[in-house]
Scaffold this motif. Structure first.
Motif, mmCIF file in Angstrom:
data_model
loop_
_atom_site.group_PDB
_atom_site.id
_atom_site.type_symbol
_atom_site.label_atom_id
_atom_site.label_comp_id
_atom_site.label_asym_id
_atom_site.label_seq_id
_atom_site.Cartn_x
_atom_site.Cartn_y
_atom_site.Cartn_z
ATOM 1 N N ILE A 573 0.876 -1.170 0.000
ATOM 2 C CA ILE A 573 0.000 0.000 0.000
ATOM 3 C C ILE A 573 0.912 1.218 0.000
ATOM 4 N N GLU A 574 0.841 1.993 -1.071
ATOM 5 C CA GLU A 574 1.780 3.114 -1.226
ATOM 6 C C GLU A 574 1.052 4.415 -1.511
ATOM 7 N N ASN A 575 1.322 5.390 -0.675
ATOM 8 C CA ASN A 575 0.961 6.785 -0.919
ATOM 9 C C ASN A 575 2.234 7.624 -0.901
ATOM 10 N N LEU A 576 2.232 8.735 -1.597
ATOM 11 C CA LEU A 576 3.296 9.722 -1.433
ATOM 12 C C LEU A 576 2.862 10.725 -0.374
ATOM 13 N N VAL A 577 3.824 11.150 0.423
ATOM 14 C CA VAL A 577 3.577 12.136 1.472
ATOM 15 C C VAL A 577 4.597 13.253 1.333
ATOM 16 N N VAL A 578 4.265 14.423 1.869
ATOM 17 C CA VAL A 578 5.217 15.531 1.882
ATOM 18 C C VAL A 578 5.440 15.946 3.326
ATOM 19 N N VAL A 579 6.698 16.179 3.675
ATOM 20 C CA VAL A 579 7.042 16.638 5.022
ATOM 21 C C VAL A 579 6.599 18.091 5.167
ATOM 22 N N GLN A 580 5.937 18.383 6.279
ATOM 23 C CA GLN A 580 5.483 19.752 6.534
ATOM 24 C C GLN A 580 5.600 20.078 8.020
ATOM 25 N N GLU A 581 5.496 21.363 8.345
ATOM 26 C CA GLU A 581 5.502 21.792 9.742
ATOM 27 C C GLU A 581 4.290 21.207 10.444
ATOM 28 N N SER A 582 4.476 20.736 11.666
ATOM 29 C CA SER A 582 3.371 20.173 12.427
ATOM 30 C C SER A 582 2.366 21.260 12.789
ATOM 31 N N LYS A 583 1.101 20.933 12.656
ATOM 32 C CA LYS A 583 0.041 21.878 13.018
ATOM 33 C C LYS A 583 -0.199 21.891 14.525
ATOM 34 N N SER A 584 0.314 20.888 15.216
ATOM 35 C CA SER A 584 0.044 20.758 16.651
ATOM 36 C C SER A 584 1.239 21.084 17.538
ATOM 37 N N TYR A 585 2.446 20.828 17.036
ATOM 38 C CA TYR A 585 3.635 20.990 17.865
ATOM 39 C C TYR A 585 4.637 21.904 17.154
ATOM 40 N N PRO A 586 4.820 23.122 17.649
ATOM 41 C CA PRO A 586 5.771 24.040 17.011
ATOM 42 C C PRO A 586 7.161 23.427 16.915
ATOM 43 N N SER A 587 7.791 23.626 15.788
ATOM 44 C CA SER A 587 9.146 23.149 15.465
ATOM 45 C C SER A 587 9.212 21.644 15.228
ATOM 46 N N TRP A 588 8.065 20.952 15.298
ATOM 47 C CA TRP A 588 8.022 19.542 14.932
ATOM 48 C C TRP A 588 7.528 19.409 13.505
ATOM 49 N N LEU A 589 7.663 18.199 12.963
ATOM 50 C CA LEU A 589 7.281 17.933 11.590
ATOM 51 C C LEU A 589 6.277 16.793 11.530
ATOM 52 N N GLU A 590 5.570 16.703 10.419
ATOM 53 C CA GLU A 590 4.622 15.619 10.181
ATOM 54 C C GLU A 590 4.457 15.446 8.678
ATOM 55 N N PHE A 591 3.634 14.500 8.281
ATOM 56 C CA PHE A 591 3.413 14.231 6.862
ATOM 57 C C PHE A 591 2.021 14.679 6.439
ATOM 58 N N GLU A 592 1.952 15.214 5.242
ATOM 59 C CA GLU A 592 0.680 15.421 4.545
ATOM 60 C C GLU A 592 0.612 14.387 3.427
ATOM 61 N N THR A 593 -0.440 13.596 3.396
ATOM 62 C CA THR A 593 -0.593 12.600 2.335
ATOM 63 C C THR A 593 -1.031 13.283 1.045
ATOM 64 N N LEU A 594 -0.297 13.031 -0.026
ATOM 65 C CA LEU A 594 -0.586 13.619 -1.334
ATOM 66 C C LEU A 594 -1.464 12.721 -2.191
ATOM 67 N N THR A 595 -1.214 11.421 -2.132
ATOM 68 C CA THR A 595 -1.907 10.465 -2.995
ATOM 69 C C THR A 595 -3.374 10.361 -2.601
ATOM 70 N N LEU A 596 -4.240 10.341 -3.593
ATOM 71 C CA LEU A 596 -5.679 10.307 -3.341
ATOM 72 C C LEU A 596 -6.316 9.199 -4.168
ATOM 73 N N ALA A 597 -6.558 8.063 -3.534
ATOM 74 C CA ALA A 597 -7.240 6.940 -4.191
ATOM 75 C C ALA A 597 -7.705 5.973 -3.119
ATOM 76 N N PRO A 598 -8.851 5.309 -3.332
ATOM 77 C CA PRO A 598 -9.368 4.406 -2.308
ATOM 78 C C PRO A 598 -8.419 3.246 -2.001
ATOM 79 N N ILE A 599 -8.442 2.833 -0.742
ATOM 80 C CA ILE A 599 -7.778 1.617 -0.277
ATOM 81 C C ILE A 599 -8.858 0.549 -0.154
ATOM 82 N N ASP A 600 -8.603 -0.631 -0.662
ATOM 83 C CA ASP A 600 -9.650 -1.648 -0.793
ATOM 84 C C ASP A 600 -10.202 -2.086 0.565
#
Length: 647
Positions: A573-600
């Motif tokens: 199961i593969e999606n692409l993600v992009v690293v971005q600034e965390s919305k919850s923790y300043p100076s931390w990082l998280e992923f935003e999922t870019l790929t958009l397609a149903p998982i079975d």
């Protein structure tokens, strides 16, 4: 253009991959050609290539015998054959497929060592099944590229006084040193050859590819080439370096905002460059590939020279006793040797373009979002079609992947697939980088798992997505394994981490649900992805293998845990993600999922999912539905609504 010039050009044009736009080469020989002229040029090319196709190539065993004879004439007891080209690339032109020519192996990573009376082929975990299907065990011993490497084989099988040859243009200095040390252990000698003996015995070896090199528009690149060059030149000057050798085609294309089609599925224009500390660039590339538009785009700060003069360019740098930087991953032993022997002070490090290229700017990230939204609609149409076509029986792997390609084509920004799709039915899904062939492909059976790994090259972004689909009713084992892969995928996709974290530190998150029941997979969990460039891009990665490159905002990387049961099924199961600034923790990082397609949903064992995992899946599917529904209609839209229902 006269007939003689066209005749000289055609071998290179024919050596470039046809891709999805096979007539682009005409731009190199005629400006605004009439339909009649296009037809004449096409006919002339077909006639020339029909004559070239008549070259007969001997079987693998005979090629190996010819190679050993060539080695004997040179006084060599053995020869090391890699899969890479002069740029140490994964995606290489036809005339660099030397490993394939002498072994039959078609994988994207591997190596062979041919000795006078024996030979071994080395592949990593992705290809341990494939190599047995493609390479004759009477000719080659199978070895694991990581746990039984080629240098260890040389140390074990080499003899005192042996001269083991290698092509210094095809290996990095680090690789060469490992082979040299291995040879020295047994009193043998590693010898750099002036010309490659595989090329000598290769009947009908293709020419260097010639494909149009075009500017990459600023609205997609987000930053002009002059600005990139000035920024990096200032960095060179600050570090006391006079120049950097740009040997990776992805870095070259990124720096100059150009794209080509010299290698399969990847918009590379092959060449080398020297970036000077005053922002000038010497570009060593066949001028016949450069359109007038591209030459104007490059401007007068980029000097174009013949590839044959690259050696002179290196020697000139050395003669000035300059400090010159080369890339540890893509610069060859030959480049290092030319510089060092001519007097340069060589520093070997990561390519100066690597991190700026990997950390996408805001325009590139938004372009990737846009590309994934369009790509997701194509994948959704395909999965809707597959849900009806596969259960009927008789659907074969190539027909299935061709259908997916047809859904991607009708898009103004589409330029190519990002790699040859992996369309794998039943047991073939257990071959990580399986490639369906007309004479060996399978039908997709009922009550099985079907794995489709694919992607597109769009002007605004590169996509890579894998979906595993249950055709009919999956077994309980299939559902259990699929759900554990999904759990790992969710764990990684929802990770938050402090700055400075590397992908290696996150890898176990994706594996833990499998590890809990004694299962694992023998490939990395994530690779970097370019912006209308390579679908496999460094320097970041998520893997068991240690990596010192910290994840940074803007980096695009895959999230692709899997599980493979040899002879039965494969799951990824593969999606692409992009690293971005965390919305919850300043100076931390998280992923935003870019790929958009149903998982079975039909492959999931719901009882294995926690409440948080179920909530993530439902939220992801709601987002997929919102993004893709406006692009779909009729039965496709109805399928999407059902495939993204809440559970």
């Amino acid at each position: 253009m006269n007939i003689n010039t066209l005749t000289e050009l055609l071998p290179g044009i024919g050596a470039a991959p046809a891709g999805e736009r096979p007539d682009d080469w005409i731009d190199l020989v005629a400006e605004n050609p009439s339909p009649a002229l296009v037809a004449q040029l096409q006919a002339f090319r077909r006639d020339r290539e029909s004559h070239e196709a008549q070259v007969q190539t001997p079987p693998i065993a005979a090629r190996l015998a010819l190679l050993r004879a060539a080695l004997g004439r040179r006084g060599l007891a053995g020869f090391i054959i890699g899969r890479a080209d002069d740029h140490q690339g994964e995606y290489v032109p036809k005339n660099a497929e030397r490993l394939n020519y002498v072994s039959g192996f078609t994988g994207s990573a591997g190596m062979a060592v041919v000795l006078a009376d024996k030979a071994a082929i080395f592949v990593d975990g992705r290809y341990t099944i494939q190599v047995k299907e493609q390479v004759d065990p009477s000719l080659y011993t199978y070895r694991h590229l990581v746990t039984e490497p080629a240098d260890a084989y040389i140390a074990a099988e080499g003899k005192k006084g042996d001269k083991i040859g290698f092509d210094p243009k095809l290996f990095t200095p680090d690789q060469a040193q490992r082979f040299r040390a291995a040879a020295n252990k047994v009193g043998a000698e590693l010898v750099a050859v002036d010309s490659n003996p595989v090329d000598e015995i290769w009947a009908g070896r293709p020419a260097d590819p010639i494909s149009p090199v075009l500017p990459h528009d600023l609205k997609f690149a987000g930053q002009g080439t002059a600005e990139k060059r000035r920024t990096l030149a200032a960095k060179l000057k600050a570090e006391g370096k006079a120049a950097a050798i740009i040997s990776g085609p992805d870095s070259l294309c990124w720096l100059l905002n150009i794209r080509g089609a010299d290698v399969p599925r990847t918009p590379f224009a092959l060449g080398f460059a020297i970036l000077h500390d005053d922002a000038r660039v010497d570009l060593f590339m066949d001028r016949r590939k450069l359109t007038p538009q591209t030459l104007a785009h490059l401007g007068n700060e980029v000097a174009v020279a013949s590839p044959d003069s690259f050696a002179d360019g290196l020697t000139t740098l050395g003669a000035a006793k300059d400090v010159v930087a080369i890339d540890a991953a893509t610069a060859s032993e030959w480049v290092h040797d030319k510089l060092a022997k001519s007097g340069a002070r060589v520093t070997v490090a990561e390519c100066i373009c690597a991190l700026p290229k990997a950390a996408k700017n805001a325009v590139e990230v938004q372009g990737s979002r846009n590309a994934h939204t369009r790509d997701g609609a194509a994948v959704a149409r395909y999965l809707a079609w597959l849900s009806k076509a596969a259960p009927k029986g008789g659907l074969k792997e190539i027909e299935a992947s061709d259908k997916l390609a047809s859904f991607r084509h009708p898009n103004d920004y589409f330029r190519n697939l990002s790699f040859d799709s992996i369309s794998a039915a039943g047991p073939n899904g257990a071959i990580c980088h399986y490639h369906a062939m007309p004479d060996t492909q399978r039908e997709i059976p009922l009550n099985s798992l079907y794995l489709i790994d694919s992607g597109g090259q769009y002007l605004d972004g590169t996509t890579d997505i894998t979906r595993t689909v249950a055709v009919g009713t999956p077994t309980q084992e299939m559902k259990d394994c699929f759900t554990r892969v999904l759990k790992g995928h969710i764990a990684l996709g929802t990770a938050r981490f402090p700055r400075g974290t590397t992908g290696s530190a996150l890898d176990a998150l994706a594996r833990r649900p499998l590890w809990e029941v004694g299962l694992d997979y023998d490939h990395g969990t994530g690779h970097g992805v370019g912006s209308y460039l390579s679908v496999h891009e460094g320097p970041q990665r998520i893997s068991k293998v240690p990596n010192r490159v910290a994840l940074e905002p803007g980096m695009i990387i895959s999230n692709e845990p899997g599980y493979y049961k040899e002879g039965e099924f494969g799951i990824r199961i593969e999606n692409l993600v992009v690293v971005q600034e965390s919305k919850s923790y300043p100076s931390w990082l998280e992923f935003e999922t870019l790929t958009l397609a149903p998982i079975d949903l039909n492959a999931i064992e719901k009882s294995l999912l926690t409440a948080d995992e179920t909530a993530w899946l439902n939220a992801y599917h709601a987002r997929v539905r919102e993004a893709l529904a406006p692009q779909l209609s009729g039965d496709d839209l109805a399928w999407l609504q059902q495939a993204t229902r809440g559970i």
